[in-house]
Design a protein around this motif. Sequence first.
Motif, PDB file in Angstrom:
ATOM      1  N   ARG A 158       0.841  -1.206   0.000  1.00  0.00           N
ATOM      2  CA  ARG A 158       0.000   0.000   0.000  1.00  0.00           C
ATOM      3  C   ARG A 158       0.873   1.251   0.000  1.00  0.00           C
ATOM      4  O   ARG A 158       0.535   2.255  -0.605  1.00  0.00           O
ATOM      5  CB  ARG A 158      -0.936   0.004   1.208  1.00  0.00           C
ATOM      6  N   VAL A 159       2.002   1.187   0.698  1.00  0.00           N
ATOM      7  CA  VAL A 159       2.928   2.332   0.675  1.00  0.00           C
ATOM      8  C   VAL A 159       3.739   2.325  -0.613  1.00  0.00           C
ATOM      9  O   VAL A 159       3.896   3.357  -1.273  1.00  0.00           O
ATOM     10  CB  VAL A 159       3.861   2.307   1.913  1.00  0.00           C
ATOM     11  N   LYS A 160       4.234   1.174  -0.994  1.00  0.00           N
ATOM     12  CA  LYS A 160       5.077   1.077  -2.199  1.00  0.00           C
ATOM     13  C   LYS A 160       4.371   1.652  -3.429  1.00  0.00           C
ATOM     14  O   LYS A 160       4.999   2.279  -4.278  1.00  0.00           O
ATOM     15  CB  LYS A 160       5.476  -0.398  -2.417  1.00  0.00           C
ATOM     16  N   GLN A 161       3.035   1.487  -3.487  1.00  0.00           N
ATOM     17  CA  GLN A 161       2.344   1.940  -4.698  1.00  0.00           C
ATOM     18  C   GLN A 161       2.420   3.455  -4.858  1.00  0.00           C
ATOM     19  O   GLN A 161       2.245   3.973  -5.954  1.00  0.00           O
ATOM     20  CB  GLN A 161       0.902   1.461  -4.721  1.00  0.00           C
ATOM     21  N   PHE A 162       2.733   4.163  -3.735  1.00  0.00           N
ATOM     22  CA  PHE A 162       2.868   5.621  -3.851  1.00  0.00           C
ATOM     23  C   PHE A 162       4.322   6.080  -3.786  1.00  0.00           C
ATOM     24  O   PHE A 162       4.598   7.270  -3.763  1.00  0.00           O
ATOM     25  CB  PHE A 162       2.027   6.303  -2.769  1.00  0.00           C
ATOM     26  N   LEU A 163       5.233   5.150  -3.711  1.00  0.00           N
ATOM     27  CA  LEU A 163       6.654   5.511  -3.816  1.00  0.00           C
ATOM     28  C   LEU A 163       7.081   5.378  -5.275  1.00  0.00           C
ATOM     29  O   LEU A 163       7.400   6.352  -5.935  1.00  0.00           O
ATOM     30  CB  LEU A 163       7.502   4.622  -2.897  1.00  0.00           C
ATOM     31  N   THR A 164       7.077   4.152  -5.783  1.00  0.00           N
ATOM     32  CA  THR A 164       7.459   3.944  -7.191  1.00  0.00           C
ATOM     33  C   THR A 164       6.309   3.377  -8.011  1.00  0.00           C
ATOM     34  O   THR A 164       6.441   3.247  -9.218  1.00  0.00           O
ATOM     35  CB  THR A 164       8.611   2.928  -7.289  1.00  0.00           C
ATOM     36  N   PHE A 165       5.218   2.953  -7.369  1.00  0.00           N
ATOM     37  CA  PHE A 165       4.159   2.140  -7.960  1.00  0.00           C
ATOM     38  C   PHE A 165       4.758   0.797  -8.369  1.00  0.00           C
ATOM     39  O   PHE A 165       4.625  -0.179  -7.640  1.00  0.00           O
ATOM     40  CB  PHE A 165       3.442   2.876  -9.098  1.00  0.00           C
ATOM     41  N   VAL A 166       5.418   0.727  -9.504  1.00  0.00           N
ATOM     42  CA  VAL A 166       6.013  -0.547  -9.943  1.00  0.00           C
ATOM     43  C   VAL A 166       7.407  -0.267 -10.493  1.00  0.00           C
ATOM     44  O   VAL A 166       7.799   0.895 -10.621  1.00  0.00           O
ATOM     45  CB  VAL A 166       5.141  -1.212 -11.037  1.00  0.00           C
ATOM     46  N   ASN A 167       8.137  -1.301 -10.838  1.00  0.00           N
ATOM     47  CA  ASN A 167       9.500  -1.077 -11.327  1.00  0.00           C
ATOM     48  C   ASN A 167       9.988  -2.246 -12.176  1.00  0.00           C
ATOM     49  O   ASN A 167       9.507  -3.367 -12.035  1.00  0.00           O
ATOM     50  CB  ASN A 167      10.460  -0.873 -10.148  1.00  0.00           C
ATOM     51  N   ALA A 168      10.970  -1.939 -13.027  1.00  0.00           N
ATOM     52  CA  ALA A 168      11.810  -2.953 -13.690  1.00  0.00           C
ATOM     53  C   ALA A 168      11.036  -3.999 -14.497  1.00  0.00           C
ATOM     54  O   ALA A 168      11.367  -5.191 -14.428  1.00  0.00           O
ATOM     55  CB  ALA A 168      12.690  -3.641 -12.639  1.00  0.00           C
ATOM     56  N   ALA A 169      10.051  -3.557 -15.305  1.00  0.00           N
ATOM     57  CA  ALA A 169       9.232  -4.524 -16.054  1.00  0.00           C
ATOM     58  C   ALA A 169      10.051  -5.585 -16.804  1.00  0.00           C
ATOM     59  O   ALA A 169       9.810  -6.779 -16.611  1.00  0.00           O
ATOM     60  CB  ALA A 169       8.298  -3.789 -17.011  1.00  0.00           C
ATOM     61  N   PRO A 170      11.033  -5.209 -17.628  1.00  0.00           N
ATOM     62  CA  PRO A 170      11.732  -6.257 -18.393  1.00  0.00           C
ATOM     63  C   PRO A 170      12.731  -7.066 -17.562  1.00  0.00           C
ATOM     64  O   PRO A 170      13.203  -8.114 -18.010  1.00  0.00           O
ATOM     65  CB  PRO A 170      12.456  -5.478 -19.497  1.00  0.00           C
ATOM     66  N   LEU A 171      13.041  -6.561 -16.368  1.00  0.00           N
ATOM     67  CA  LEU A 171      13.994  -7.288 -15.531  1.00  0.00           C
ATOM     68  C   LEU A 171      13.305  -8.331 -14.663  1.00  0.00           C
ATOM     69  O   LEU A 171      13.922  -9.310 -14.231  1.00  0.00           O
ATOM     70  CB  LEU A 171      14.775  -6.305 -14.652  1.00  0.00           C
ATOM     71  N   GLN A 172      12.017  -8.134 -14.435  1.00  0.00           N
ATOM     72  CA  GLN A 172      11.296  -9.082 -13.569  1.00  0.00           C
ATOM     73  C   GLN A 172      11.304 -10.507 -14.129  1.00  0.00           C
ATOM     74  O   GLN A 172      11.605 -11.460 -13.390  1.00  0.00           O
ATOM     75  CB  GLN A 172       9.875  -8.593 -13.296  1.00  0.00           C
ATOM     76  N   PRO A 173      11.000 -10.697 -15.443  1.00  0.00           N
ATOM     77  CA  PRO A 173      11.066 -12.085 -15.947  1.00  0.00           C
ATOM     78  C   PRO A 173      12.471 -12.659 -15.879  1.00  0.00           C
ATOM     79  O   PRO A 173      12.648 -13.882 -15.683  1.00  0.00           O
ATOM     80  CB  PRO A 173      10.599 -11.968 -17.416  1.00  0.00           C
ATOM     81  N   ALA A 174      13.480 -11.798 -16.012  1.00  0.00           N
ATOM     82  CA  ALA A 174      14.864 -12.283 -15.975  1.00  0.00           C
ATOM     83  C   ALA A 174      15.231 -12.749 -14.561  1.00  0.00           C
ATOM     84  O   ALA A 174      15.919 -13.765 -14.384  1.00  0.00           O
ATOM     85  CB  ALA A 174      15.810 -11.176 -16.434  1.00  0.00           C
ATOM     86  N   VAL A 175      14.777 -12.030 -13.550  1.00  0.00           N
ATOM     87  CA  VAL A 175      15.066 -12.443 -12.177  1.00  0.00           C
ATOM     88  C   VAL A 175      14.325 -13.745 -11.866  1.00  0.00           C
ATOM     89  O   VAL A 175      14.834 -14.615 -11.145  1.00  0.00           O
ATOM     90  CB  VAL A 175      14.736 -11.320 -11.169  1.00  0.00           C
ATOM     91  N   ALA A 176      13.139 -13.911 -12.466  1.00  0.00           N
ATOM     92  CA  ALA A 176      12.415 -15.181 -12.287  1.00  0.00           C
ATOM     93  C   ALA A 176      13.262 -16.335 -12.825  1.00  0.00           C
ATOM     94  O   ALA A 176      13.370 -17.397 -12.184  1.00  0.00           O
ATOM     95  CB  ALA A 176      11.060 -15.123 -12.997  1.00  0.00           C
ATOM     96  N   VAL A 177      13.897 -16.134 -13.968  1.00  0.00           N
ATOM     97  CA  VAL A 177      14.777 -17.171 -14.535  1.00  0.00           C
ATOM     98  C   VAL A 177      15.944 -17.442 -13.581  1.00  0.00           C
ATOM     99  O   VAL A 177      16.286 -18.589 -13.285  1.00  0.00           O
ATOM    100  CB  VAL A 177      15.302 -16.734 -15.927  1.00  0.00           C
ATOM    101  N   ALA A 178      16.542 -16.370 -13.081  1.00  0.00           N
ATOM    102  CA  ALA A 178      17.718 -16.521 -12.209  1.00  0.00           C
ATOM    103  C   ALA A 178      17.363 -17.295 -10.932  1.00  0.00           C
ATOM    104  O   ALA A 178      18.115 -18.171 -10.497  1.00  0.00           O
ATOM    105  CB  ALA A 178      18.289 -15.151 -11.866  1.00  0.00           C
ATOM    106  N   LEU A 179      16.230 -16.979 -10.344  1.00  0.00           N
ATOM    107  CA  LEU A 179      15.841 -17.647  -9.091  1.00  0.00           C
ATOM    108  C   LEU A 179      15.646 -19.148  -9.291  1.00  0.00           C
ATOM    109  O   LEU A 179      15.765 -19.927  -8.346  1.00  0.00           O
ATOM    110  CB  LEU A 179      14.554 -17.019  -8.536  1.00  0.00           C
ATOM    111  N   GLY A 180      15.363 -19.524 -10.532  1.00  0.00           N
ATOM    112  CA  GLY A 180      15.142 -20.941 -10.824  1.00  0.00           C
ATOM    113  C   GLY A 180      16.399 -21.676 -11.268  1.00  0.00           C
ATOM    114  O   GLY A 180      16.323 -22.856 -11.626  1.00  0.00           O
ATOM    115  N   LEU A 181      17.560 -21.013 -11.265  1.00  0.00           N
ATOM    116  CA  LEU A 181      18.795 -21.693 -11.684  1.00  0.00           C
ATOM    117  C   LEU A 181      19.078 -22.878 -10.757  1.00  0.00           C
ATOM    118  O   LEU A 181      18.677 -22.875  -9.583  1.00  0.00           O
ATOM    119  CB  LEU A 181      19.975 -20.700 -11.648  1.00  0.00           C
ATOM    120  N   PRO A 182      19.803 -23.871 -11.274  1.00  0.00           N
ATOM    121  CA  PRO A 182      20.091 -25.051 -10.441  1.00  0.00           C
ATOM    122  C   PRO A 182      20.949 -24.700  -9.218  1.00  0.00           C
ATOM    123  O   PRO A 182      21.634 -23.672  -9.209  1.00  0.00           O
ATOM    124  CB  PRO A 182      20.854 -25.982 -11.378  1.00  0.00           C
ATOM    125  N   ASP A 183      20.929 -25.572  -8.234  1.00  0.00           N
ATOM    126  CA  ASP A 183      21.682 -25.334  -6.988  1.00  0.00           C
ATOM    127  C   ASP A 183      23.157 -25.021  -7.249  1.00  0.00           C
ATOM    128  O   ASP A 183      23.765 -24.250  -6.513  1.00  0.00           O
ATOM    129  CB  ASP A 183      21.606 -26.574  -6.073  1.00  0.00           C
TER     130      ASP A 183
END
Length: 395
Positions: free
Chosen positions: A267-292
């Motif tokens: 609720r606070v974040k939406q009035f600080l930046t609202f959202v961020n880093a649209a094209p980087l979000q899918p990339a971080v999703a890939v990174a989080l799923g990398l093998p151990d």
Amino acid sequence: MTTAQPGDPLVQRMRPFGTTIFSEMSALAVRTGAVNLGQGFPDTDGPPEMLAAAAEALASGANQYPPLPGIPALRAAIADHEQRFWGLTRDPDTEVGVTAGATEAVAATVLALCETGDEVICFEPYYDSYAASIALAGAVRRPVTLRPGPDGRFVFDEAELRAAFGPRTRLVLLNSPHNPTGKVFTRAELELIADLCQEHDVHAVTDEVYEHLVFSDAATPHLPLASLPGMRERTLRISSAGKTFSCTGWKVGWATGPAPLVSAMLRVKQFLTFVNAAPLQPAVAVALGLPDDYFHDFTAGLQDRRDRLVAGLTEAGLRVLPSEGTYFVTADIRPLGGVDGVEFCRDLPRRGGVVAVPTQVFYDDQEAGRHLIRFAFCKRSEVIDEAVRRLKSLT
Ligand code: PMP
Ligand code: GLN
């Protein structure tokens, strides 16, 4: 560390905060050509799969506002990652929120949870943005001091922690693995913090941006406070991609926890930046799923560079305190005749051609950290070797 001048339009509560020490020291490195072991950022890129995913997202139209809590693929990846590494089960729809780095998550959380005059317990030396976020919220920080114990590892005094809790305590803000000391809080320490949070019915906010950067010789593996009995329901856990995937400039962070806490933060974040880093979000999703292997190999490589720097600093005559995790190691300047870390670091580029960060600026009790400075080892080996070569001929 430049503070505001009289007549400055800056609000009173931000007056004590000048330019951050990291910016000051990085600028000093650029100005003097010194080797920058100050600000913690890697000098190599993160996993190629992640970089390719970002380029692809950018070229395929992922350039408009993502949903406020983050794209579903990233929220799902964050939830999977928490389950895989820490055994924490999260509902990606209600218990995960994506932020502009951990910095925004901390700021939005403190602003969301603290009324004016509420107290926030944190351990000092504390990460600089905590003090500013607490001040912006009109809250009050109650630091508990970490000091080197007999083996050099930083510890706190139980009585001091107990005494920090009072009727106005609203939050405990805990950073483990800890910047700048490299301390990893032990299970016994976390259990004490957990007991006190429950006894006083306060929330915990944990900054775990270095969750994967814990070395094989650490006294304890990393343990999220949220995984202790009774803590899941009162803890908001914050992390980000910057450290784990060597992309500190991307500023993709997140908070996970019970739905009411995540929702308050958003609720606070939406009035600080609202959202961020649209094209980087899918990339971080890939990174989080990398093998151990990725996570293991990255930390093992960092540990080698820690060892390289620690050996070099020791040879250069500094007393080096143990670093169990993070990007950082602390050194005591007294064996080299140093007294004040701020003066020492301001002069170090001239004397030794290297930039470090004085730990003192992260304390309210400045005497406790006066003789300590922090070096970053998230740099290529040749950069570390050059810094060491220079430090050995310190004049
Ligand atoms: N917390 C700590 C302890 C940090 O060292 C840092 C530095 N990067 C941050 C938060 C900020 O993280 P981010 O860049 O994701 O905002
Ligand atoms: N977290 C980084 C450090 O501790 C700095 C981030 C910043 O410059 N704000 O060096």
